[in-house]
Design a protein around this motif. Structure first.
Motif, PDB file in Angstrom:
ATOM      1  N   LEU A 140       4.344 -26.139  11.506  1.00  0.00           N
ATOM      2  CA  LEU A 140       5.629 -26.249  12.203  1.00  0.00           C
ATOM      3  C   LEU A 140       6.790 -25.819  11.310  1.00  0.00           C
ATOM      4  CD1 LEU A 140       5.062 -29.590  14.129  1.00  0.00           C
ATOM      5  CD2 LEU A 140       5.203 -27.294  15.106  1.00  0.00           C
ATOM      6  N   LEU A 141       6.726 -26.162  10.028  1.00  0.00           N
ATOM      7  CA  LEU A 141       7.774 -25.719   9.108  1.00  0.00           C
ATOM      8  C   LEU A 141       7.773 -24.194   9.004  1.00  0.00           C
ATOM      9  CD1 LEU A 141       7.473 -28.381   6.263  1.00  0.00           C
ATOM     10  CD2 LEU A 141       9.289 -28.186   7.976  1.00  0.00           C
ATOM     11  N   ARG A 142       6.595 -23.600   9.019  1.00  0.00           N
ATOM     12  CA  ARG A 142       6.494 -22.134   9.000  1.00  0.00           C
ATOM     13  C   ARG A 142       7.186 -21.531  10.224  1.00  0.00           C
ATOM     14  NH1 ARG A 142       6.417 -17.215   6.711  1.00  0.00           N
ATOM     15  NH2 ARG A 142       5.159 -15.747   7.893  1.00  0.00           N
ATOM     16  N   GLU A 143       6.920 -22.095  11.399  1.00  0.00           N
ATOM     17  CA  GLU A 143       7.579 -21.609  12.614  1.00  0.00           C
ATOM     18  C   GLU A 143       9.089 -21.768  12.504  1.00  0.00           C
ATOM     19  OE1 GLU A 143       6.158 -23.049  16.379  1.00  0.00           O
ATOM     20  OE2 GLU A 143       4.085 -23.164  15.660  1.00  0.00           O
ATOM     21  N   LEU A 144       9.516 -22.894  11.962  1.00  0.00           N
ATOM     22  CA  LEU A 144      10.945 -23.194  11.885  1.00  0.00           C
ATOM     23  C   LEU A 144      11.682 -22.152  11.047  1.00  0.00           C
ATOM     24  CD1 LEU A 144      12.391 -26.758  11.386  1.00  0.00           C
ATOM     25  CD2 LEU A 144      13.449 -24.780  10.332  1.00  0.00           C
ATOM     26  N   TYR A 145      11.162 -21.863   9.840  1.00  0.00           N
ATOM     27  CA  TYR A 145      11.917 -20.916   9.002  1.00  0.00           C
ATOM     28  C   TYR A 145      11.652 -19.460   9.378  1.00  0.00           C
ATOM     29  CZ  TYR A 145       8.168 -19.821   5.498  1.00  0.00           C
ATOM     30  OH  TYR A 145       7.048 -19.384   4.835  1.00  0.00           O
ATOM     31  N   ALA A 146      10.463 -19.156   9.915  1.00  0.00           N
ATOM     32  CA  ALA A 146      10.152 -17.772  10.276  1.00  0.00           C
ATOM     33  C   ALA A 146      11.010 -17.273  11.429  1.00  0.00           C
ATOM     34  CB  ALA A 146       8.671 -17.641  10.626  1.00  0.00           C
ATOM     35  N   GLU A 147      11.463 -18.178  12.271  1.00  0.00           N
ATOM     36  CA  GLU A 147      12.261 -17.776  13.423  1.00  0.00           C
ATOM     37  C   GLU A 147      13.763 -17.729  13.131  1.00  0.00           C
ATOM     38  OE1 GLU A 147      11.238 -19.829  17.011  1.00  0.00           O
ATOM     39  OE2 GLU A 147       9.098 -19.398  16.794  1.00  0.00           O
ATOM     40  N   GLU A 163      17.095 -16.185  11.575  1.00  0.00           N
ATOM     41  CA  GLU A 163      17.543 -14.852  11.187  1.00  0.00           C
ATOM     42  C   GLU A 163      17.839 -14.787   9.699  1.00  0.00           C
ATOM     43  OE1 GLU A 163      20.718 -13.415  13.582  1.00  0.00           O
ATOM     44  OE2 GLU A 163      19.632 -13.706  15.471  1.00  0.00           O
ATOM     45  N   SER A 164      18.295 -15.908   9.152  1.00  0.00           N
ATOM     46  CA  SER A 164      18.578 -15.956   7.727  1.00  0.00           C
ATOM     47  C   SER A 164      18.628 -17.407   7.266  1.00  0.00           C
ATOM     48  CB  SER A 164      19.903 -15.262   7.412  1.00  0.00           C
ATOM     49  OG  SER A 164      20.061 -15.114   6.022  1.00  0.00           O
ATOM     50  N   TYR A 165      18.216 -17.628   6.038  1.00  0.00           N
ATOM     51  CA  TYR A 165      18.220 -18.975   5.456  1.00  0.00           C
ATOM     52  C   TYR A 165      18.259 -18.818   3.941  1.00  0.00           C
ATOM     53  CZ  TYR A 165      13.253 -17.765   5.284  1.00  0.00           C
ATOM     54  OH  TYR A 165      12.072 -17.110   5.073  1.00  0.00           O
ATOM     55  N   GLN A 166      18.576 -19.891   3.248  1.00  0.00           N
ATOM     56  CA  GLN A 166      18.762 -19.812   1.800  1.00  0.00           C
ATOM     57  C   GLN A 166      17.476 -19.467   1.052  1.00  0.00           C
ATOM     58  OE1 GLN A 166      21.611 -19.792   0.190  1.00  0.00           O
ATOM     59  NE2 GLN A 166      22.830 -20.194   2.024  1.00  0.00           N
ATOM     60  N   ARG A 167      16.348 -19.887   1.585  1.00  0.00           N
ATOM     61  CA  ARG A 167      15.018 -19.597   1.062  1.00  0.00           C
ATOM     62  C   ARG A 167      14.603 -20.498  -0.096  1.00  0.00           C
ATOM     63  NH1 ARG A 167      12.489 -13.814  -1.164  1.00  0.00           N
ATOM     64  NH2 ARG A 167      10.864 -14.801  -2.407  1.00  0.00           N
ATOM     65  N   TYR A 168      15.438 -20.665  -1.098  1.00  0.00           N
ATOM     66  CA  TYR A 168      15.081 -21.467  -2.274  1.00  0.00           C
ATOM     67  C   TYR A 168      15.730 -22.842  -2.206  1.00  0.00           C
ATOM     68  CZ  TYR A 168      13.824 -16.902  -4.184  1.00  0.00           C
ATOM     69  OH  TYR A 168      13.271 -15.659  -4.381  1.00  0.00           O
ATOM     70  N   GLY A 169      15.011 -23.831  -2.711  1.00  0.00           N
ATOM     71  CA  GLY A 169      15.578 -25.166  -2.821  1.00  0.00           C
ATOM     72  C   GLY A 169      15.004 -25.874  -4.025  1.00  0.00           C
ATOM     73  N   SER A 170      15.829 -26.654  -4.693  1.00  0.00           N
ATOM     74  CA  SER A 170      15.343 -27.421  -5.843  1.00  0.00           C
ATOM     75  C   SER A 170      16.105 -28.734  -5.940  1.00  0.00           C
ATOM     76  CB  SER A 170      15.497 -26.623  -7.142  1.00  0.00           C
ATOM     77  OG  SER A 170      16.867 -26.372  -7.414  1.00  0.00           O
ATOM     78  N   ASP A 179      10.096 -22.367  -2.485  1.00  0.00           N
ATOM     79  CA  ASP A 179      10.500 -21.038  -2.026  1.00  0.00           C
ATOM     80  C   ASP A 179       9.820 -20.797  -0.680  1.00  0.00           C
ATOM     81  OD1 ASP A 179      11.050 -18.336  -1.634  1.00  0.00           O
ATOM     82  OD2 ASP A 179       9.884 -17.637  -3.372  1.00  0.00           O
ATOM     83  N   LEU A 180      10.618 -20.653   0.364  1.00  0.00           N
ATOM     84  CA  LEU A 180      10.087 -20.335   1.692  1.00  0.00           C
ATOM     85  C   LEU A 180       9.838 -18.836   1.743  1.00  0.00           C
ATOM     86  CD1 LEU A 180      12.418 -22.591   3.867  1.00  0.00           C
ATOM     87  CD2 LEU A 180      10.177 -23.140   2.906  1.00  0.00           C
ATOM     88  N   SER A 181       8.779 -18.429   1.074  1.00  0.00           N
ATOM     89  CA  SER A 181       8.548 -17.035   0.708  1.00  0.00           C
ATOM     90  C   SER A 181       7.506 -16.334   1.562  1.00  0.00           C
ATOM     91  CB  SER A 181       8.068 -16.981  -0.745  1.00  0.00           C
ATOM     92  OG  SER A 181       6.841 -17.697  -0.864  1.00  0.00           O
ATOM     93  N   GLY A 182       6.710 -17.090   2.326  1.00  0.00           N
ATOM     94  CA  GLY A 182       5.566 -16.501   2.990  1.00  0.00           C
ATOM     95  C   GLY A 182       4.362 -16.380   2.077  1.00  0.00           C
ATOM     96  N   LEU A 225      13.832 -28.930   0.635  1.00  0.00           N
ATOM     97  CA  LEU A 225      13.621 -28.237   1.899  1.00  0.00           C
ATOM     98  C   LEU A 225      14.926 -28.111   2.678  1.00  0.00           C
ATOM     99  CD1 LEU A 225      11.542 -26.963   3.834  1.00  0.00           C
ATOM    100  CD2 LEU A 225      11.236 -29.247   4.824  1.00  0.00           C
ATOM    101  N   LYS A 226      15.709 -29.162   2.667  1.00  0.00           N
ATOM    102  CA  LYS A 226      17.010 -29.134   3.354  1.00  0.00           C
ATOM    103  C   LYS A 226      17.876 -27.998   2.816  1.00  0.00           C
ATOM    104  CE  LYS A 226      21.221 -31.876   3.858  1.00  0.00           C
ATOM    105  NZ  LYS A 226      21.901 -33.137   3.519  1.00  0.00           N
ATOM    106  N   ILE A 227      17.900 -27.836   1.501  1.00  0.00           N
ATOM    107  CA  ILE A 227      18.680 -26.766   0.876  1.00  0.00           C
ATOM    108  C   ILE A 227      18.135 -25.397   1.281  1.00  0.00           C
ATOM    109  CG2 ILE A 227      19.254 -25.687  -1.341  1.00  0.00           C
ATOM    110  CD1 ILE A 227      19.195 -28.602  -2.523  1.00  0.00           C
ATOM    111  N   ALA A 228      16.816 -25.231   1.214  1.00  0.00           N
ATOM    112  CA  ALA A 228      16.193 -23.935   1.505  1.00  0.00           C
ATOM    113  C   ALA A 228      16.387 -23.504   2.949  1.00  0.00           C
ATOM    114  CB  ALA A 228      14.709 -23.996   1.169  1.00  0.00           C
ATOM    115  N   LEU A 229      16.473 -24.471   3.869  1.00  0.00           N
ATOM    116  CA  LEU A 229      16.613 -24.160   5.291  1.00  0.00           C
ATOM    117  C   LEU A 229      18.050 -23.893   5.729  1.00  0.00           C
ATOM    118  CD1 LEU A 229      14.140 -26.750   6.853  1.00  0.00           C
ATOM    119  CD2 LEU A 229      13.860 -24.262   6.820  1.00  0.00           C
TER     120      LEU A 229
END
Length: 194
Positions: free
Chosen positions: A78-85, A87-94, A109-112, A175-179
């Protein structure tokens, strides 16, 4: 509101999960049959600001392994669906996350590209009815199925409840930051994240 839901049923578990990234202050509904795990997932929901509804039935008469792992699989999908859809997101979070004497560092890193590096020695084998080694199993399932790169390091320990809580909260905050939305389009110089 953006809602994502998925069911998974095997001979070992029956899982139903819904997430919503615009929770409008709704309280999450989590029933896994494992009290401490419910607590950790509730903290994850609060600190990631994702509404989560998790209903799970598993072979807990054996142990919690299948239930915890299968929840990680579905949540990761579900997280994959959320970020894959998006258009743009921060991608990295720490995040460095203290929980009293314990300190966790979580970087993602929501990197795929799925990868888990887990360096955490939990002080005790059980917290309540939760086998602490399942913490790694859960995050492995999440990272593989969400196709995220995830680094978890427990830098300071103490109380095993606090150690695991620091990890879950650190993951949620990262995750909140990356999304978070970005104005720069697909967050890769390749122009695509697969």
């Amino acid at each position: 509101m953006t809602k994502y839901s998925k069911d998974r049923e095997t001979k070992e578990t029956k899982i139903s999960i819904e997430i919503d990234d615009e929770q409008d202050f709704k309280e999450s509904e989590i029933n896994t049959g494992i009290g401490f795990f419910d607590h950790m997932l509730t903290l994850f929901s609060f600190h990631s600001e994702l509404y989560v509804n998790i209903q799970a039935e598993g072979d807990l008469h054996i142990d919690g392994h299948h239930t915890v792992e299968d929840i990680g699989i579905v949540l990761g999908q579900l997280l994959r669906e959320l970020y894959a859809e998006k258009e743009s997101y921060q991608r990295y979070g720490s995040m460095y996350l203290p929980m009293d004497e314990s300190l966790a560092r979580v970087v993602l890193d929501l990197s795929g590209r799925p990868h888990l590096s887990y360096k955490a020695v939990i002080s005790r084998e059980k917290v309540g009815d939760f086998d602490t080694e399942l913490t790694e199993e859960f995050f492995n399932a999440v990272s593989m199925n969400s196709r995220m790169t995830l680094h978890i390091d427990l830098l300071k320990g103490g109380n095993s409840h606090h150690e695991i809580e620091a990890i879950f909260k650190g993951f949620a905050r990262s995750l909140k930051i990356a999304l978070q939305l970005s104005d720069s389009g697909v967050p890769s110089s390749k122009g695509v994240i697969e």
